[in-house]
Design a protein around this motif. Structure first.
Motif, PDB file in Angstrom:
ATOM      1  N   ASP A 246     -12.822   1.549  -7.257  1.00  9.62           N
ATOM      2  CA  ASP A 246     -11.760   0.738  -7.686  1.00  9.62           C
ATOM      3  C   ASP A 246     -10.477   1.592  -7.523  1.00  9.62           C
ATOM      4  OD1 ASP A 246     -12.505  -1.800  -7.031  1.00  9.62           O
ATOM      5  OD2 ASP A 246     -13.530  -1.237  -9.148  1.00  9.62           O
ATOM      6  N   PHE A 247     -11.021   2.470  -8.475  1.00 14.76           N
ATOM      7  CA  PHE A 247      -9.863   3.871  -8.595  1.00 14.76           C
ATOM      8  C   PHE A 247      -8.941   4.168  -8.004  1.00 14.76           C
ATOM      9  CE2 PHE A 247     -13.371   5.849 -12.240  1.00 14.76           C
ATOM     10  CZ  PHE A 247     -12.988   4.487 -13.194  1.00 14.76           C
ATOM     11  N   ALA A 248      -9.401   4.132  -6.494  1.00 10.71           N
ATOM     12  CA  ALA A 248      -9.415   4.766  -5.258  1.00 10.71           C
ATOM     13  C   ALA A 248      -8.298   4.329  -4.662  1.00 10.71           C
ATOM     14  CB  ALA A 248     -10.231   5.157  -4.011  1.00 10.71           C
TER      15      ALA A 248
ATOM     16  N   VAL B  83       0.605  -1.156   0.108  1.00 11.77           N
ATOM     17  CA  VAL B  83       0.035  -0.348   0.104  1.00 11.77           C
ATOM     18  C   VAL B  83       1.050   0.978  -0.335  1.00 11.77           C
ATOM     19  CG1 VAL B  83      -1.727   1.091   1.069  1.00 11.77           C
ATOM     20  CG2 VAL B  83      -1.867  -1.043   1.365  1.00 11.77           C
ATOM     21  N   ARG B  84       0.752   2.081  -0.967  1.00 10.38           N
ATOM     22  CA  ARG B  84       1.624   3.420  -0.771  1.00 10.38           C
ATOM     23  C   ARG B  84       1.012   4.177   0.468  1.00 10.38           C
ATOM     24  NH1 ARG B  84       4.279   4.735  -5.403  1.00 10.38           N
ATOM     25  NH2 ARG B  84       3.692   2.936  -6.095  1.00 10.38           N
ATOM     26  N   CYS B  85       1.760   4.720   0.205  1.00  7.34           N
ATOM     27  CA  CYS B  85       1.871   6.050   1.422  1.00  7.34           C
ATOM     28  C   CYS B  85       1.143   6.911   0.936  1.00  7.34           C
ATOM     29  CB  CYS B  85       2.833   6.386   2.394  1.00  7.34           C
ATOM     30  SG  CYS B  85       3.209   8.200   3.154  1.00  7.34           S
ATOM     31  N   GLU B  86       0.043   7.842   1.495  1.00  9.56           N
ATOM     32  CA  GLU B  86      -0.189   9.285   0.564  1.00  9.56           C
ATOM     33  C   GLU B  86       0.728   9.828  -0.059  1.00  9.56           C
ATOM     34  OE1 GLU B  86      -4.093  11.918   1.355  1.00  9.56           O
ATOM     35  OE2 GLU B  86      -3.395  10.720   3.175  1.00  9.56           O
ATOM     36  N   ASN B  87       1.113  10.431   0.889  1.00  9.70           N
ATOM     37  CA  ASN B  87       2.268  11.684   0.125  1.00  9.70           C
ATOM     38  C   ASN B  87       3.939  10.207  -0.742  1.00  9.70           C
ATOM     39  OD1 ASN B  87       0.560  13.469   1.526  1.00  9.70           O
ATOM     40  ND2 ASN B  87       2.033  12.703   3.234  1.00  9.70           N
ATOM     41  N   ALA B  88       3.891   9.846  -1.059  1.00 13.39           N
ATOM     42  CA  ALA B  88       4.755   9.151  -1.853  1.00 13.39           C
ATOM     43  C   ALA B  88       5.184   9.122  -3.059  1.00 13.39           C
ATOM     44  CB  ALA B  88       4.999   7.702  -1.326  1.00 13.39           C
ATOM     45  N   ALA B  89       5.945   9.478  -3.904  1.00 13.69           N
ATOM     46  CA  ALA B  89       5.906  10.185  -5.059  1.00 13.69           C
ATOM     47  C   ALA B  89       6.017   9.138  -5.872  1.00 13.69           C
ATOM     48  CB  ALA B  89       6.531  10.956  -5.378  1.00 13.69           C
TER      49      ALA B  89
ATOM     50  N   CYS C  22      -0.160  -5.026 -14.679  1.00 13.46           N
ATOM     51  CA  CYS C  22      -0.212  -5.868 -13.096  1.00 13.46           C
ATOM     52  C   CYS C  22      -1.813  -5.513 -13.314  1.00 13.46           C
ATOM     53  CB  CYS C  22      -0.029  -5.135 -12.317  1.00 13.46           C
ATOM     54  SG  CYS C  22      -0.399  -5.384 -11.195  1.00 13.46           S
ATOM     55  N   LEU C  23      -2.555  -6.723 -12.809  1.00 13.03           N
ATOM     56  CA  LEU C  23      -4.204  -6.733 -13.519  1.00 13.03           C
ATOM     57  C   LEU C  23      -4.632  -7.097 -11.986  1.00 13.03           C
ATOM     58  CD1 LEU C  23      -4.996  -9.517 -16.018  1.00 13.03           C
ATOM     59  CD2 LEU C  23      -4.671  -7.271 -15.907  1.00 13.03           C
ATOM     60  N   ASP C  24      -3.845  -7.104 -10.650  1.00 11.05           N
ATOM     61  CA  ASP C  24      -4.141  -7.110  -9.349  1.00 11.05           C
ATOM     62  C   ASP C  24      -2.652  -5.828  -8.589  1.00 11.05           C
ATOM     63  OD1 ASP C  24      -5.138  -7.733  -6.957  1.00 11.05           O
ATOM     64  OD2 ASP C  24      -4.864 -10.173  -7.004  1.00 11.05           O
ATOM     65  N   PRO C  25      -3.719  -5.297  -7.840  1.00 10.02           N
ATOM     66  CA  PRO C  25      -3.153  -4.216  -7.085  1.00 10.02           C
ATOM     67  C   PRO C  25      -2.671  -5.309  -6.069  1.00 10.02           C
ATOM     68  CG  PRO C  25      -5.784  -3.088  -6.880  1.00 10.02           C
ATOM     69  CD  PRO C  25      -5.687  -5.493  -7.956  1.00 10.02           C
TER      70      PRO C  25
ATOM     71  N   GLU D  25      -5.141   3.739  -7.373  1.00 14.84           N
ATOM     72  CA  GLU D  25      -4.289   4.865  -6.431  1.00 14.84           C
ATOM     73  C   GLU D  25      -3.471   4.772  -4.815  1.00 14.84           C
ATOM     74  OE1 GLU D  25      -6.346   8.694  -5.244  1.00 14.84           O
ATOM     75  OE2 GLU D  25      -5.330   9.457  -7.219  1.00 14.84           O
ATOM     76  N   ARG D  26      -4.148   3.958  -3.935  1.00 16.30           N
ATOM     77  CA  ARG D  26      -3.389   3.772  -2.743  1.00 16.30           C
ATOM     78  C   ARG D  26      -2.908   2.190  -2.781  1.00 16.30           C
ATOM     79  NH1 ARG D  26      -9.276   3.631  -1.197  1.00 16.30           N
ATOM     80  NH2 ARG D  26      -9.435   1.489  -1.352  1.00 16.30           N
ATOM     81  N   SER D  27      -2.954   2.079  -4.271  1.00 16.67           N
ATOM     82  CA  SER D  27      -1.435   0.640  -3.803  1.00 16.67           C
ATOM     83  C   SER D  27      -0.540   0.935  -3.888  1.00 16.67           C
ATOM     84  CB  SER D  27      -2.291   0.047  -5.533  1.00 16.67           C
ATOM     85  OG  SER D  27      -1.951   0.582  -7.012  1.00 16.67           O
ATOM     86  N   ALA D  28       0.195   0.229  -4.228  1.00 15.85           N
ATOM     87  CA  ALA D  28       1.828   1.015  -4.404  1.00 15.85           C
ATOM     88  C   ALA D  28       2.562   0.422  -6.115  1.00 15.85           C
ATOM     89  CB  ALA D  28       2.612  -1.066  -3.492  1.00 15.85           C
TER      90      ALA D  28
END
Length: 288
Positions: free
Chosen positions: A37-39, A9-15, A224-227, A42-45
């Motif tokens: 699903d879009f969100a 899971v990507r940190c909210e502020n990670a570029a 990639c098809l699966d977060p 967006e939060r994925s790695a």
């Protein structure tokens, strides 16, 4: 294989890394009801989120899906996969995306000629990067010309459709030729390494082997098809701490050129420098 969820899971502020070094390109269907699903994407790695208006969206849902994607791009950033060039769906896709503030770039499905890329670039306007999906024998034969178009920033391998078109088996040996040909075309056009096809959902046991196959053929990214796959792929396709340490030692030993003692040293130095540059671009610690 159990998917490792660490760093998934990507940190909210990670570029996110730039598209030229991006490892994972997460395809997410651009459905009318897809905001959750879009969100999640967006939060994925994933390094790049690609909202899919082509194969990921049934024809009956495409008009509403386009509106949903356009609305999302009003306040978020993403890439979009669009339909094959010169089709009615392609024209409608590009019309929907015109001047969308959050559009980072487009992935052009089933690119077969440089004209496909040129026409797409002409409709989008200057500055919108294009990843050309090579999904047929004709596309593979045209890969170098496609890659040389100024708007094309990377090639990608549409594995499923390529196999359907050619009848080639889902076997690393059988698919080594198209993969390496895309790598050579990319290099000849001075593009980054190409993006390989995905591991299917539910095929986690193949994820590691598939990704190692990708790397062995010189490709530097994967669809990639699966977060949940993104973190694993990113880890496998990033320089490891040991590789970074070895590269730093090689640069230290050969960096001035004075210690070169045979014809293999300068290529080794070049590979080490490229690895350290990639590690830096990915935000990894070259001092580790």
């Amino acid at each position: 294989m159990t998917i490792d969820t660490v760093d998934s899971v990507r940190c909210e502020n990670a570029a996110r890394p730039a598209h030229d070094v991006a490892r994972t390109w997460l395809l997410t269907p651009g459905r009318p009801d897809g905001n959750a699903d879009f969100a999640r994407a967006e939060r994925s790695a994933a390094d790049v989120v690609v909202l899919d208006l082509e194969d990921g969206l049934p024809d009956a849902l495409k008009p509403e899906g386009r509106r949903a994607v356009r609305d999302w791009l009003g306040s978020h950033h993403a890439w979009v996969r669009v339909s094959p060039a010169a089709t009615a769906e392609w024209s409608a896709d590009l019309l929907a995306l015109a001047d969308a503030p959050g559009l980072r770039g487009v992935m052009l499905a089933k690119a077969e000629t440089v004209t496909d890329v040129a026409a797409t670039a002409g409709r989008l306007g200057a500055g919108i990067p294009i990843v050309a999906l090579i999904e047929s024998a004709i596309g593979l034969e045209s890969a170098l010309e496609i890659a040389r178009h100024p708007a094309c920033v990377r090639l990608a391998f549409g594995l499923g459709d390529f196999r359907r078109d050619t009848g080639i088996a889902d076997d690393p040996v059988a698919l080594a030729y198209p993969r390496t040909r895309l790598t050579v075309a990319s290099r000849a056009a001075r593009l980054p390494g190409p993006i390989d096809g995905p591991t299917l959902r539910g095929a986690e046991t193949r994820l590691r082997d598939d990704t190692e196959t990708t790397q062995s053929t010189g490709m530097t990214g994967r669809l990639c098809l699966d977060p949940a796959h993104a973190g694993v792929i990113n880890s496998l396709m990033s320089p490891s701490a040991d590789e970074i340490a070895d590269a730093r030692a090689t640069v230290h030993r050969l960096g001035g050129g004075g210690s070169v003692y045979d014809g293999s040293d300068l290529p080794a130095l070049g590979r080490a420098q490229a690895l350290l540059q990639r590690a830096e671009r990915l935000g990894l610690s070259a001092g580790a």
